[in-house]
Design a protein around this motif. Structure first.
Motif, PDB file in Angstrom:
ATOM      1  N   TRP A 211     -31.040  31.153   6.453  1.00  0.00           N
ATOM      2  CA  TRP A 211     -29.666  30.934   5.979  1.00  0.00           C
ATOM      3  C   TRP A 211     -28.715  32.010   6.489  1.00  0.00           C
ATOM      4  O   TRP A 211     -27.519  31.737   6.685  1.00  0.00           O
ATOM      5  CB  TRP A 211     -29.633  30.887   4.458  1.00  0.00           C
ATOM      6  N   ALA A 212     -29.207  33.206   6.732  1.00  0.00           N
ATOM      7  CA  ALA A 212     -28.333  34.287   7.211  1.00  0.00           C
ATOM      8  C   ALA A 212     -27.770  33.949   8.589  1.00  0.00           C
ATOM      9  O   ALA A 212     -26.582  34.138   8.858  1.00  0.00           O
ATOM     10  CB  ALA A 212     -29.103  35.601   7.248  1.00  0.00           C
ATOM     11  N   ASP A 213     -28.653  33.420   9.483  1.00  0.00           N
ATOM     12  CA  ASP A 213     -28.209  33.064  10.832  1.00  0.00           C
ATOM     13  C   ASP A 213     -27.854  31.589  10.954  1.00  0.00           C
ATOM     14  O   ASP A 213     -27.417  31.146  12.021  1.00  0.00           O
ATOM     15  CB  ASP A 213     -29.316  33.383  11.847  1.00  0.00           C
ATOM     16  N   ARG A 214     -28.096  30.829   9.873  1.00  0.00           N
ATOM     17  CA  ARG A 214     -27.872  29.372   9.863  1.00  0.00           C
ATOM     18  C   ARG A 214     -28.647  28.712  11.003  1.00  0.00           C
ATOM     19  O   ARG A 214     -28.092  27.983  11.831  1.00  0.00           O
ATOM     20  CB  ARG A 214     -26.382  29.039   9.948  1.00  0.00           C
ATOM     21  N   THR A 215     -29.942  28.976  11.037  1.00  0.00           N
ATOM     22  CA  THR A 215     -30.805  28.388  12.055  1.00  0.00           C
ATOM     23  C   THR A 215     -32.052  27.779  11.410  1.00  0.00           C
ATOM     24  O   THR A 215     -32.443  28.155  10.310  1.00  0.00           O
ATOM     25  CB  THR A 215     -31.266  29.438  13.084  1.00  0.00           C
ATOM     26  N   VAL A 216     -32.636  26.835  12.127  1.00  0.00           N
ATOM     27  CA  VAL A 216     -33.918  26.245  11.754  1.00  0.00           C
ATOM     28  C   VAL A 216     -34.868  26.440  12.935  1.00  0.00           C
ATOM     29  O   VAL A 216     -34.506  26.129  14.077  1.00  0.00           O
ATOM     30  CB  VAL A 216     -33.787  24.741  11.433  1.00  0.00           C
ATOM     31  N   ALA A 217     -36.044  26.973  12.688  1.00  0.00           N
ATOM     32  CA  ALA A 217     -37.043  27.202  13.738  1.00  0.00           C
ATOM     33  C   ALA A 217     -38.333  26.475  13.378  1.00  0.00           C
ATOM     34  O   ALA A 217     -38.768  26.518  12.227  1.00  0.00           O
ATOM     35  CB  ALA A 217     -37.306  28.697  13.907  1.00  0.00           C
ATOM     36  N   TYR A 218     -38.926  25.800  14.360  1.00  0.00           N
ATOM     37  CA  TYR A 218     -40.180  25.086  14.101  1.00  0.00           C
ATOM     38  C   TYR A 218     -40.940  24.909  15.422  1.00  0.00           C
ATOM     39  O   TYR A 218     -40.361  24.930  16.505  1.00  0.00           O
ATOM     40  CB  TYR A 218     -39.908  23.715  13.473  1.00  0.00           C
ATOM     41  N   ILE A 219     -42.243  24.753  15.302  1.00  0.00           N
ATOM     42  CA  ILE A 219     -43.106  24.443  16.441  1.00  0.00           C
ATOM     43  C   ILE A 219     -43.390  22.948  16.418  1.00  0.00           C
ATOM     44  O   ILE A 219     -43.746  22.393  15.383  1.00  0.00           O
ATOM     45  CB  ILE A 219     -44.446  25.210  16.367  1.00  0.00           C
ATOM     46  N   LEU A 235     -35.402  26.492  18.218  1.00  0.00           N
ATOM     47  CA  LEU A 235     -34.529  27.283  17.341  1.00  0.00           C
ATOM     48  C   LEU A 235     -33.140  26.668  17.391  1.00  0.00           C
ATOM     49  O   LEU A 235     -32.464  26.722  18.417  1.00  0.00           O
ATOM     50  CB  LEU A 235     -34.502  28.741  17.799  1.00  0.00           C
ATOM     51  N   ILE A 236     -32.711  26.051  16.284  1.00  0.00           N
ATOM     52  CA  ILE A 236     -31.469  25.278  16.265  1.00  0.00           C
ATOM     53  C   ILE A 236     -30.517  25.854  15.224  1.00  0.00           C
ATOM     54  O   ILE A 236     -30.889  26.049  14.067  1.00  0.00           O
ATOM     55  CB  ILE A 236     -31.762  23.796  15.931  1.00  0.00           C
ATOM     56  N   ARG A 237     -29.284  26.102  15.660  1.00  0.00           N
ATOM     57  CA  ARG A 237     -28.254  26.526  14.719  1.00  0.00           C
ATOM     58  C   ARG A 237     -27.603  25.289  14.112  1.00  0.00           C
ATOM     59  O   ARG A 237     -27.352  24.302  14.797  1.00  0.00           O
ATOM     60  CB  ARG A 237     -27.198  27.375  15.436  1.00  0.00           C
ATOM     61  N   PHE A 238     -27.343  25.341  12.807  1.00  0.00           N
ATOM     62  CA  PHE A 238     -26.753  24.178  12.145  1.00  0.00           C
ATOM     63  C   PHE A 238     -25.364  24.504  11.597  1.00  0.00           C
ATOM     64  O   PHE A 238     -25.003  25.655  11.368  1.00  0.00           O
ATOM     65  CB  PHE A 238     -27.661  23.657  11.022  1.00  0.00           C
ATOM     66  N   GLY A 239     -24.592  23.421  11.412  1.00  0.00           N
ATOM     67  CA  GLY A 239     -23.225  23.566  10.928  1.00  0.00           C
ATOM     68  C   GLY A 239     -23.105  23.216   9.457  1.00  0.00           C
ATOM     69  O   GLY A 239     -24.088  23.143   8.716  1.00  0.00           O
ATOM     70  N   ASP A 240     -21.865  22.961   9.034  1.00  0.00           N
ATOM     71  CA  ASP A 240     -21.591  22.736   7.612  1.00  0.00           C
ATOM     72  C   ASP A 240     -22.240  21.457   7.084  1.00  0.00           C
ATOM     73  O   ASP A 240     -22.730  21.423   5.953  1.00  0.00           O
ATOM     74  CB  ASP A 240     -20.078  22.684   7.375  1.00  0.00           C
ATOM     75  N   GLU A 241     -22.241  20.372   7.900  1.00  0.00           N
ATOM     76  CA  GLU A 241     -22.808  19.106   7.427  1.00  0.00           C
ATOM     77  C   GLU A 241     -24.300  19.244   7.150  1.00  0.00           C
ATOM     78  O   GLU A 241     -24.810  18.779   6.123  1.00  0.00           O
ATOM     79  CB  GLU A 241     -22.577  18.008   8.477  1.00  0.00           C
TER      80      GLU A 241
END
Length: 364
Positions: A211-219, A235-241
């Motif tokens: 949540w600090a970097d607003r990212t989701v990481a997965y293999i 490693l994907i950064r996500f927005g408000d939606e």
């Protein structure tokens, strides 16, 4: 008994074989007449005693591998399935080998297989039959259960896959609007925003979110069995939606606890039912990946970022995903002008000149 072959000597001194039926020539790669005679006799024996040759070959082959002369393609297929360790992969193979097209070779001994047998299997042009027959054939070849390719690589019919396309935004909105189950609705929304495979999305956990970097990481799940040191996570950064969507999901463990228990095929069937109810044809859950790639290309999203998100290391694969996208190439002069005006020109800082006295700026 008439002979099918004869030999002759060319001016170069090399002996050649001639097929009397077709008139075709073939070099015997020898200058020795006695050797040429023996080779020609061997060709004639092979042509005149085909049945005897097969029986004799079985005797020799049985000495090296007792099952080599009796092993059938059904046994090869069962051997492959038994060694698949991933449950979903084993299930797909188990379904694939039940294809009725394989009935033409199912009980045929591998060593007696001829090209016409494979062409009969491939007669209806079914892509999945083509793909799996290649894999089965290559496996048998690699195990040395056949001594050479049954069908040369260049003669394999090219599989003709159905045209694939991405889900349009209007279709996606209609699917989400009709979905009453909040978990499935959020699941479809996440696929639209991330373009992940359905299995990767279904098994996302709260621990994957930063949540600090607003990212989701997965293999990617299909790479999970590889050495972790050789696999780069998405490693994907996500927005408000997406942030709003993630807050609606469980705050610990799996984000989609029910869908994680459903088989991929059943998740796909549920989605297909919803599409059919809306009159949407020609799409599947996997089409969210096509849609994501097409949207990325249309808006000029850098390809290296798109590949990192989709999990593909090959540019060719990503191009295949986005082949349906239509892009208007912008004017280079306008693009360059916009680039120049958007640059922030930072003036170099003014050097500090110490007052007279000493280098440290101290007076007196």
């Amino acid at each position: 008994m008439k002979t099918q072959y004869r030999f002759f000597k060319r001016k170069t001194g090399i002996y050649y074989l001639v097929d009397k039926k077709t008139g075709k020539h073939k070099t015997l790669k020898t200058r020795d007449k006695a050797e040429a005679q023996k080779l020609t006799q061997a060709y004639n024996d092979a042509a005149n005693q085909a049945v005897f040759n097969i029986a004799l070959a079985r005797v020799y082959l049985a000495g090296a591998d007792p099952q080599l002369s009796t092993r059938t393609w059904q046994q090869v297929m069962e051997y492959i399935v038994a060694r698949k360790k991933v449950e979903e992969t084993k299930r797909r193979w188990s379904v694939a080998i039940e294809d009725e097209n394989f009935d033409a070779i199912r009980n045929l001994p591998v060593v007696e297989t001829r090209p016409e047998h494979f062409m009969k299997v491939l007669a209806d042009g079914k892509p999945s039959t083509n793909v799996y027959l290649r894999r089965i054939h290559n496996y048998a070849l690699g195990m040395e259960w056949i001594l050479k390719s049954v069908l040369p690589k260049l003669l394999w019919p090219k599989p003709e896959f159905k045209k694939k396309r991405g889900i349009t935004e209007a279709e996606h909105r209609a699917i989400v609007a009709r979905e009453r189950n909040p978990e499935r609705r959020d699941f479809y929304e996440l696929l639209w925003h991330f373009g992940t495979s359905q299995s990767d999305a279904a098994f996302l956990r709260t621990e994957d979110i930063n949540w600090a970097d607003r990212t989701v990481a997965y293999i990617r799940r299909k790479l999970a069995r590889r050495d972790p040191a050789t696999v780069k996570p998405a490693l994907i950064r996500f927005g408000d939606e997406v942030a709003e969507l993630l807050r609606r999901r469980p705050q610990s463990g799996l984000l989609f606890p029910y869908l994680a228990t459903v088989r991929p095929g059943d998740r796909a069937t549920e989605f297909k039912q919803r599409c059919r109810g809306l009159g949407i044809e020609g799409v599947s859950l996997h089409c969210y990946r096509y849609a994501w790639a097409e949207r990325a290309l249309q808006c000029g999203y850098p390809q290296r970022f798109a590949q990192q998100s989709l999990g593909h290391n090959s540019k060719a694969v990503h191009h295949a995903y986005a082949k349906n996208a239509e892009v208007i190439v912008p004017c280079l002069a306008d693009w360059e002008t916009h680039w120049k005006t958007s640059q922030q020109i930072i003036a170099p800082p003014t050097p500090i000149v110490p007052p007279p006295g000493n280098a440290l700026g101290q007076t007196g």
